[in-house]
Design a protein around this motif. Structure first.
Motif, PDB file in Angstrom:
ATOM      1  N   PHE A 286       0.867  -1.180   0.000  1.00  0.00           N
ATOM      2  CA  PHE A 286       0.000   0.000   0.000  1.00  0.00           C
ATOM      3  C   PHE A 286       0.902   1.228   0.000  1.00  0.00           C
ATOM      4  O   PHE A 286       1.700   1.415   0.921  1.00  0.00           O
ATOM      5  N   VAL A 287       0.791   2.039  -1.047  1.00  0.00           N
ATOM      6  CA  VAL A 287       1.560   3.276  -1.129  1.00  0.00           C
ATOM      7  C   VAL A 287       0.640   4.418  -0.725  1.00  0.00           C
ATOM      8  O   VAL A 287      -0.356   4.691  -1.403  1.00  0.00           O
ATOM      9  N   LEU A 288       0.939   5.069   0.388  1.00  0.00           N
ATOM     10  CA  LEU A 288       0.065   6.090   0.949  1.00  0.00           C
ATOM     11  C   LEU A 288       0.647   7.481   0.715  1.00  0.00           C
ATOM     12  O   LEU A 288       1.803   7.745   1.080  1.00  0.00           O
ATOM     13  N   ALA A 289      -0.142   8.346   0.107  1.00  0.00           N
ATOM     14  CA  ALA A 289       0.227   9.758  -0.014  1.00  0.00           C
ATOM     15  C   ALA A 289      -0.244  10.441   1.259  1.00  0.00           C
ATOM     16  O   ALA A 289      -1.411  10.825   1.393  1.00  0.00           O
ATOM     17  N   SER A 290       0.655  10.567   2.222  1.00  0.00           N
ATOM     18  CA  SER A 290       0.265  11.030   3.551  1.00  0.00           C
ATOM     19  C   SER A 290       0.036  12.538   3.578  1.00  0.00           C
ATOM     20  O   SER A 290       0.469  13.277   2.692  1.00  0.00           O
ATOM     21  N   GLN A 291      -0.661  12.962   4.637  1.00  0.00           N
ATOM     22  CA  GLN A 291      -0.957  14.376   4.858  1.00  0.00           C
ATOM     23  C   GLN A 291      -1.655  14.994   3.637  1.00  0.00           C
ATOM     24  O   GLN A 291      -1.405  16.144   3.260  1.00  0.00           O
ATOM     25  N   SER A 292      -2.533  14.210   3.025  1.00  0.00           N
ATOM     26  CA  SER A 292      -3.194  14.688   1.805  1.00  0.00           C
ATOM     27  C   SER A 292      -4.132  15.858   2.074  1.00  0.00           C
ATOM     28  O   SER A 292      -4.538  16.550   1.140  1.00  0.00           O
ATOM     29  N   HIS A 293      -4.466  16.095   3.350  1.00  0.00           N
ATOM     30  CA  HIS A 293      -5.297  17.250   3.670  1.00  0.00           C
ATOM     31  C   HIS A 293      -4.580  18.559   3.341  1.00  0.00           C
ATOM     32  O   HIS A 293      -5.222  19.605   3.172  1.00  0.00           O
ATOM     33  N   ILE A 294      -3.234  18.488   3.249  1.00  0.00           N
ATOM     34  CA  ILE A 294      -2.470  19.693   2.895  1.00  0.00           C
ATOM     35  C   ILE A 294      -2.830  20.148   1.489  1.00  0.00           C
ATOM     36  O   ILE A 294      -2.933  21.345   1.208  1.00  0.00           O
ATOM     37  N   TYR A 344      -4.031   9.615   1.986  1.00  0.00           N
ATOM     38  CA  TYR A 344      -4.197   9.293   3.391  1.00  0.00           C
ATOM     39  C   TYR A 344      -3.995  10.526   4.265  1.00  0.00           C
ATOM     40  O   TYR A 344      -3.104  11.342   4.023  1.00  0.00           O
ATOM     41  N   THR A 345      -4.851  10.645   5.256  1.00  0.00           N
ATOM     42  CA  THR A 345      -4.671  11.623   6.324  1.00  0.00           C
ATOM     43  C   THR A 345      -5.390  11.104   7.551  1.00  0.00           C
ATOM     44  O   THR A 345      -6.466  10.499   7.449  1.00  0.00           O
ATOM     45  N   THR A 346      -4.799  11.300   8.715  1.00  0.00           N
ATOM     46  CA  THR A 346      -5.473  10.886   9.944  1.00  0.00           C
ATOM     47  C   THR A 346      -6.595  11.851  10.308  1.00  0.00           C
ATOM     48  O   THR A 346      -7.405  11.552  11.180  1.00  0.00           O
ATOM     49  N   ASN A 347      -6.646  13.002   9.634  1.00  0.00           N
ATOM     50  CA  ASN A 347      -7.627  14.034   9.985  1.00  0.00           C
ATOM     51  C   ASN A 347      -8.981  13.851   9.319  1.00  0.00           C
ATOM     52  O   ASN A 347      -9.923  14.562   9.647  1.00  0.00           O
ATOM     53  N   ASP A 348      -9.087  12.947   8.350  1.00  0.00           N
ATOM     54  CA  ASP A 348     -10.327  12.828   7.591  1.00  0.00           C
ATOM     55  C   ASP A 348     -10.646  11.350   7.379  1.00  0.00           C
ATOM     56  O   ASP A 348      -9.983  10.662   6.592  1.00  0.00           O
ATOM     57  N   GLU A 349     -11.660  10.863   8.079  1.00  0.00           N
ATOM     58  CA  GLU A 349     -12.025   9.453   7.999  1.00  0.00           C
ATOM     59  C   GLU A 349     -12.443   9.057   6.596  1.00  0.00           C
ATOM     60  O   GLU A 349     -12.142   7.956   6.123  1.00  0.00           O
ATOM     61  N   LYS A 350     -13.116   9.946   5.890  1.00  0.00           N
ATOM     62  CA  LYS A 350     -13.586   9.647   4.541  1.00  0.00           C
ATOM     63  C   LYS A 350     -12.415   9.398   3.595  1.00  0.00           C
ATOM     64  O   LYS A 350     -12.457   8.487   2.759  1.00  0.00           O
ATOM     65  N   VAL A 351     -11.365  10.206   3.719  1.00  0.00           N
ATOM     66  CA  VAL A 351     -10.205  10.086   2.828  1.00  0.00           C
ATOM     67  C   VAL A 351      -9.517   8.741   3.021  1.00  0.00           C
ATOM     68  O   VAL A 351      -9.111   8.082   2.061  1.00  0.00           O
ATOM     69  N   ARG A 352      -9.366   8.312   4.257  1.00  0.00           N
ATOM     70  CA  ARG A 352      -8.597   7.097   4.517  1.00  0.00           C
ATOM     71  C   ARG A 352      -9.446   5.829   4.475  1.00  0.00           C
ATOM     72  O   ARG A 352      -8.916   4.719   4.560  1.00  0.00           O
ATOM     73  N   ASN A 353     -10.753   5.955   4.320  1.00  0.00           N
ATOM     74  CA  ASN A 353     -11.639   4.806   4.427  1.00  0.00           C
ATOM     75  C   ASN A 353     -11.353   3.738   3.373  1.00  0.00           C
ATOM     76  O   ASN A 353     -11.331   2.535   3.675  1.00  0.00           O
ATOM     77  N   TYR A 354     -11.101   4.147   2.114  1.00  0.00           N
ATOM     78  CA  TYR A 354     -10.897   3.175   1.044  1.00  0.00           C
ATOM     79  C   TYR A 354      -9.643   2.342   1.306  1.00  0.00           C
ATOM     80  O   TYR A 354      -9.650   1.113   1.155  1.00  0.00           O
ATOM     81  N   PHE A 355      -8.574   3.011   1.727  1.00  0.00           N
ATOM     82  CA  PHE A 355      -7.351   2.283   2.064  1.00  0.00           C
ATOM     83  C   PHE A 355      -7.603   1.296   3.190  1.00  0.00           C
ATOM     84  O   PHE A 355      -7.180   0.128   3.136  1.00  0.00           O
TER      85      PHE A 355
END
Length: 710
Positions: A286-294, A344-355
């Protein structure tokens, strides 16, 4: 009584314990702040339901209990005790939860992700590099009875702490530095620690927690690599990559998949076990683009991910992707590789849900695959033991029925031994010369491949075909492409020669078998039970180095698999490749990197090249200038010889492994001849009867073990 405090020098211990309270005070703000991050609750799903009686954990428990009962149920001889131990080793090292490693450069949010998956705030995290050693996180139910604390800090040898041996009391207790609660992580496992290196250098932290996801897998929180200030960080990242079954690779979204990320991710894929039974390529990556809320905008995030994975995909030669596709019967297309990438972001459940949904589906699928393959492997192992036991019983019964006859037949074998030994010695020398020849051929062939890859005109063509820019990013991509092409060609070279080696070793083993059969003419009724391949491979993997012998073992299927595990070679468990399922034998055969081969060789040239050719790139022939400069830099850093050195080591290790296996084979045969002669000449039938009784009793025990597996 075991006292881990005595393992530290008293003065150092007092000094460090005196600092804990001050350090923890400053760190509580960090720990408390993670509580504000929404943690995942998805792993609570179905986890509270009654566990299936045939689960991996239950099967492991049942088998180990049965094996322990068998061990304590009789007065076994040394050979039988070893057979019991061999089966136990396979159970212990195969029936395990998958290991999930979270890796990436510093400051990408690995510890925040770990806390989110755990639904806790136990792992220290901050926006500066925090984790300084590998932190292994396991479920509280997996904690062995001799360890009672939540956090245990371990020392280790040069190669670190072997997490697969944490349940072994002697191994673990001898390496305990300190035990306690989460505060120890601040003192010993973060950059805030100033524990001095030395005899008791900290190598790993093991944390036991009650978290739903830990019922499905173990988690490894890894120091960020690529900071340049600590070489050990890169080493820890490499270690975790080699033992992990699942990789969560994090790259920050606003600098997604740049040069260092691309290089490290490629090496990760090279060592990532291939899981048979899943219908998608790289299903355990799994390749995660972290802090995507930025970034904010979903469309823009996806565009960044598209561009980054495109850069990554084209950094790998198309021939290599094609080879993956053919070997695994899955399509390794750019689109399929892109599917392994998630915002991926820990701040938004919707964003990380699919992963998270994808991850939980994988974790839900793995237990049945592990269980099925392990059952098959152990059944084959039991069948192998049963066959040997039946032969041994027949031999003992025959000896008792007519000692004189069998003494005469054994004499025939003994008289043929000098000639057989001489022929075996000659054959062994031929194989050694053959290995030397393969080494020379590979060096010559790779030198040609290197010259082809580094041809300036071909480099220019690659720049044009890939539409690379002349800026630093374009140079990064070009270096990665050339490096990966060289690694692929080296793999191809070694793969072809290793196939020849396997065929030659098959011939050697076949000749050994034939020589025994020929010597037995006239004494065909004398059965000296002997598994030649098992003795040969078992001896080879007991060597300090065995190189291509690992591939020979792999070619034997599950037989080779359980021999490697049972002999304690660690090649399967230490690499995260459980027998038959996490890559299994085909996983080992798919890449030299899985046994520490040269495919993992890193080439860090971009910075030097960027400075050396910066001024040259302003002219109209910048592609030619760049090609020549890169060739010059590769030569300056002696890249070709780095690869060649790896070829030499691979075949030297192969020679050591082969020679050790051959000597062990001779030793085992001589021992069996000696024991048979002693048995034939013995006047006491009660000893033979005792052996028959032990074998018969153990055969019954194997039957009860088989019933448990069925």
């Amino acid at each position: 009584m075991f006292d881990p405090k005595k393992l530290l020098k008293q003065s150092n211990l007092s000094k460090q314990l005196g600092k804990v309270s001050k350090m923890v005070e400053g760190t509580k703000e960090i720990v408390d702040s993670t509580k504000e991050i929404a943690s995942s609750k998805i792993f609570d799903r179905d986890i509270k339901k009654k566990l299936d009686a045939r689960s991996v954990r239950q099967l492991r428990s049942d088998l180990l209990k049965k094996i322990d009962d068998i061990r304590s149920s009789g007065q076994w001889d040394t050979v039988t005790l070893q057979r019991i131990q061999d089966i136990e080793n396979v159970v212990q090292k195969s029936l395990l939860k998958p290991k999930l490693a979270i890796v990436g450069m510093s400051d990408v949010g690995k510890s925040h992700l770990t806390n989110a998956l755990l639904g806790t705030s136990k792992i220290p995290s901050d926006w500066s590099p925090m984790t300084s050693i590998n932190i292994y996180i396991k479920h509280i139910e997996d904690r062995p009875e001799f360890l009672t604390e939540e956090v245990i800090i371990f020392s280790g040898e040069k190669n670190g702490f072997d997490i697969n041996r944490v349940d072994e009391r002697e191994y673990a207790e001898n390496r305990v530095l300190m035990t306690g609660n989460e505060e120890l992580l601040v003192t010993y496992a973060t950059r805030m620690s100033d524990i001095e290196s030395g005899e008791h250098e900290t190598k790993a932290a093991v944390v036991y927690l009650d978290s739903p996801i830990l019922k499905r897998c173990d988690i490894i929180d890894v120091p960020g690599f690529g900071t340049g200030d600590r070489v050990s960080d890169d080493q820890y990242a490499q270690e975790s990559r080699q033992i992990a079954d699942i990789i969560l690779y994090m790259s920050v979204s606003n600098a997604f998949m740049r040069g260092t990320d691309i290089s490290f991710l490629k090496n990760t894929i090279d060592t990532l076990p291939f899981i048979k039974g899943l219908d998608k390529p790289l299903a355990n990556l799994f390749v995660l683009a972290s802090q995507s809320h930025i970034i904010g905008d979903e469309m823009k995030v996806n565009q960044i991910l598209d561009a980054g994975m495109k850069r990554f995909y084209r950094s790998v030669p198309t021939e290599e992707w094609s080879s993956y596709s053919m070997a695994r019967n899955l399509e390794y297309s750019e689109a399929n590789i892109r599917e392994r990438c998630y915002p991926y972001t820990t701040n938004d459940e919707k964003v990380r849900n699919y992963f998270e949904m994808e991850l939980i589906q994988l974790l839900d699928a793995l237990p049945s695959l592990i269980e099925t393959q392990t059952r098959l492997t152990i059944k084959e192992m039991i069948q192998e033991q049963r066959s040997l036991i039946e032969n041994e019983i027949r031999k003992h019964e025959a000896v008792m029925s007519d000692r004189k006859k069998y003494s005469e037949q054994l004499h025939v074998l003994e008289m043929a031994e000098p000639e057989r030994k001489l022929n075996e010695k000659k054959e062994r020398a031929k194989v050694q010369r053959f290995i030397e020849g393969l080494k020379d051929e590979d060096i010559f062939r790779f030198s040609q491949e290197y010259a082809d890859v580094m041809d300036s005109q071909k480099i220019v063509s690659r720049i044009e075909e890939a539409d690379l820019s002349k800026d630093k990013e374009g140079q990064n991509e070009l270096v990665n492409l050339l490096s990966n092409d060289l690694k692929f060609r080296l793999n191809q070279t070694l793969e072809k020669s290793t196939e020849k080696f396997i065929q030659r070793v098959d011939g050697y083993v076949g000749n050994f078998e034939n020589s025994l059969e020929f010597a037995s003419l006239g004494s065909a009724e004398l059965n000296i039970s002997f598994n030649i391949k098992s003795a040969f491979v078992g001896g080879a993997v007991g060597a300090a180095a065995f190189g291509g012998m690992a591939f020979y073992a792999a070619s034997l299927g599950n037989l080779g698999g359980y021999i490697l595990v049972a002999q304690g070679a660690g090649i399967l468990s230490s690499l995260g490749v459980n027998v038959g399922i996490f890559g299994g034998m085909s996983g080992i055969m798919s890449g030299v990197s899985l046994i520490g081969g040269p495919v993992t060789l890193g080439i860090v040239l971009t910075a030097a090249i960027g400075f050396s050719v910066y001024k040259l790139l302003s002219n109209n022939d910048w592609r030619v200038s760049l090609a020549k400069a890169i060739r010059k830099e590769f030569d300056k850093q002696n890249v070709e010889n780095q690869f060649i050195d790896s070829i030499v080591k691979y075949w030297n290790d192969t020679q050591i492994g082969f020679d050790t296996g051959a000597k062990e084979l001779e030793k085992e045969w001589a021992l069996r001849m000696k024991n048979t002669r002693a048995e034939v000449e013995s006047k006491d039938t009660s000893e033979i009867e005792r052996k028959i009784e032990i074998l018969t009793s153990y055969k019954r025990s194997l039957h009860s073990l088989t019933k448990l597996i069925d």
